[in-house]
Scaffold this motif. Structure first.
Motif, mmCIF file in Angstrom:
data_model
loop_
_atom_site.group_PDB
_atom_site.id
_atom_site.type_symbol
_atom_site.label_atom_id
_atom_site.label_comp_id
_atom_site.label_asym_id
_atom_site.label_seq_id
_atom_site.Cartn_x
_atom_site.Cartn_y
_atom_site.Cartn_z
ATOM 1 N N ALA A 1 0.826 -1.208 0.000
ATOM 2 C CA ALA A 1 0.000 0.000 0.000
ATOM 3 C C ALA A 1 0.861 1.258 0.000
ATOM 4 C CB ALA A 1 -0.942 -0.005 1.195
ATOM 5 N N THR A 2 1.974 1.276 0.747
ATOM 6 C CA THR A 2 2.827 2.472 0.723
ATOM 7 C C THR A 2 3.378 2.698 -0.678
ATOM 8 O OG1 THR A 2 4.920 1.363 1.318
ATOM 9 C CG2 THR A 2 3.528 2.081 3.116
ATOM 10 N N LEU B 1 2.999 5.822 -5.854
ATOM 11 C CA LEU B 1 2.779 5.914 -7.300
ATOM 12 C C LEU B 1 1.556 6.772 -7.615
ATOM 13 C CD1 LEU B 1 3.481 2.172 -8.108
ATOM 14 C CD2 LEU B 1 4.916 4.095 -8.838
ATOM 15 N N ARG B 2 0.509 6.632 -6.830
ATOM 16 C CA ARG B 2 -0.699 7.446 -7.034
ATOM 17 C C ARG B 2 -0.379 8.940 -6.922
ATOM 18 N NH1 ARG B 2 -6.152 4.697 -5.132
ATOM 19 N NH2 ARG B 2 -5.620 2.496 -5.397
ATOM 20 N N PRO C 1 -6.676 8.447 -8.007
ATOM 21 C CA PRO C 1 -6.827 7.385 -9.001
ATOM 22 C C PRO C 1 -5.724 6.340 -8.885
ATOM 23 C CG PRO C 1 -7.152 9.532 -10.002
ATOM 24 C CD PRO C 1 -6.658 9.795 -8.613
ATOM 25 N N ALA C 2 -6.068 5.105 -9.231
ATOM 26 C CA ALA C 2 -5.073 4.026 -9.224
ATOM 27 C C ALA C 2 -3.914 4.398 -10.136
ATOM 28 C CB ALA C 2 -5.710 2.720 -9.687
#
Length: 316
Positions: A44-45, A50-51, A98-99
């Motif tokens: 998740a980090t 990246l997001r 957003p992803a």
């Protein structure tokens, strides 16, 4: 001349603001971002990092995943100082962005840092703002890489009171052995930005209105994330102020740009790794007759006006 920076993050809300400030300010060259388990698990980090970079149009900055666990305590840390998904959860798991359209690099953070610091022709400023698991591993693998570091600026530790226990700040508590290793590694220039300082540089709801009013992706994102922090701190009565919250990690980047944002003093700092009630505590010898050579410039105070001015100018 721009300053070459590598950020090491456990991206939740305050890391995200730090990443945006480092990536967008013209006086900094954010060469890479490395990730570590902390606020949320490593996957998740990394995804959150990246997001953030995608959201502000900087997908060119490489992201390298680091350690997924503390250096010595598998299964640690234990219960956090807030329940995930509760009103006091200032991070969540995935940031409300957003992803990502880009992917992390295959080269691990440890491999990347070792190679970069061994081969760089210009000094690197390393800014770890999460648990120090990855950084401790790099320094243990090759202590000589410290010679390539112009400065290490750490967000971690506390003197007066912690945020996860009465004694300990989260980053040091989450991997106390790693923090102890880094503090004792003989780094030529180490600046420690503590909770004592970051809790003096609070960002308010009015500041968030100004950030949102910039109309830029970074301004809107910072406003949304800091507002979430303010809501969480208000729910948990985490600061002695209404409608405000610290943005810990951003203070480290602000210091690179405007050093007057913090006030420091040279201190000898060690990290407690054995105390049942004090594990992760940054033990600072502030006595007039202190023993031990200072190993860090420790920030005990910070200026909110300088931090907010930097955020507004960079995110405009």
């Amino acid at each position: 001349m721009t300053r070459k920076v590598i950020l090491d993050v456990d991206t939740g809300t305050d890391d995200a603001v730090a990443i945006m400030l480092a990536a967008l300010h013209p006086d900094l060259d954010l060469a890479a971002v490395t990730t570590v388990s902390g606020n949320v698990p490593l996957a998740a980090t990394t995804d959150n990092t990246l997001r953030v970079l995608d959201a502000i149009g900087r997908p060119d900055i490489p992201v390298h995943p680091g350690l997924a666990h503390p250096v010595a305590r598998r299964g640690f840390p234990g219960p956090r100082h807030f329940e995930a998904g509760s009103a006091r959860d200032m991070h969540g798991t995935s940031l409300p962005l957003p992803a990502p359209r880009t992917a992390a690099r295959a080269e691990s953070a440890v491999e990347f840092l070792l190679h970069t610091l061994r081969t760089t022709t210009e000094p690197v400023t390393l800014v770890p703002v999460g648990p120090l698991s990855t950084i401790a591993t790099v320094l243990a693998a090759d202590p000589s890489v410290r010679d390539a570091l112009a400065e290490v600026v750490i967000m971690g530790g506390a003197h007066h009171y912690g945020n996860v226990t009465p004694s300990a700040e989260f980053n040091f508590w989450a991997d106390p052995e790693a923090a102890a290793m880094v503090l004792s590694a003989g780094l030529p220039r180490l600046t420690l930005v503590t909770l004592d300082a970051t809790h003096r540089a609070l960002v308010t709801r009015d500041d968030c209105v100004k950030l949102s009013g910039l109309g830029t992706p970074a301004g809107r994102t910072a406003a949304d994330l800091i507002t979430r922090r303010i809501d969480a701190y208000s729910a948990g009565r985490g600061v002695a102020a209404d409608d405000a919250a610290p943005v810990h990690d951003a203070v480290c980047i602000a210091y690179l740009l405007r050093p007057e944002v913090i006030t420091t003093r040279p201190v000898h700092v060690e990290v407690e790794t054995t105390g049942s009630r004090t594990v992760g505590r940054a033990v600072m010898d502030l006595r007039p007759n202190a023993t031990g050579e200072p190993n860090a410039q420790v920030a005990f105070d910070a200026r909110a006006d300088v931090l907010v001015d930097l955020l507004l100018s960079a995110f405009a």
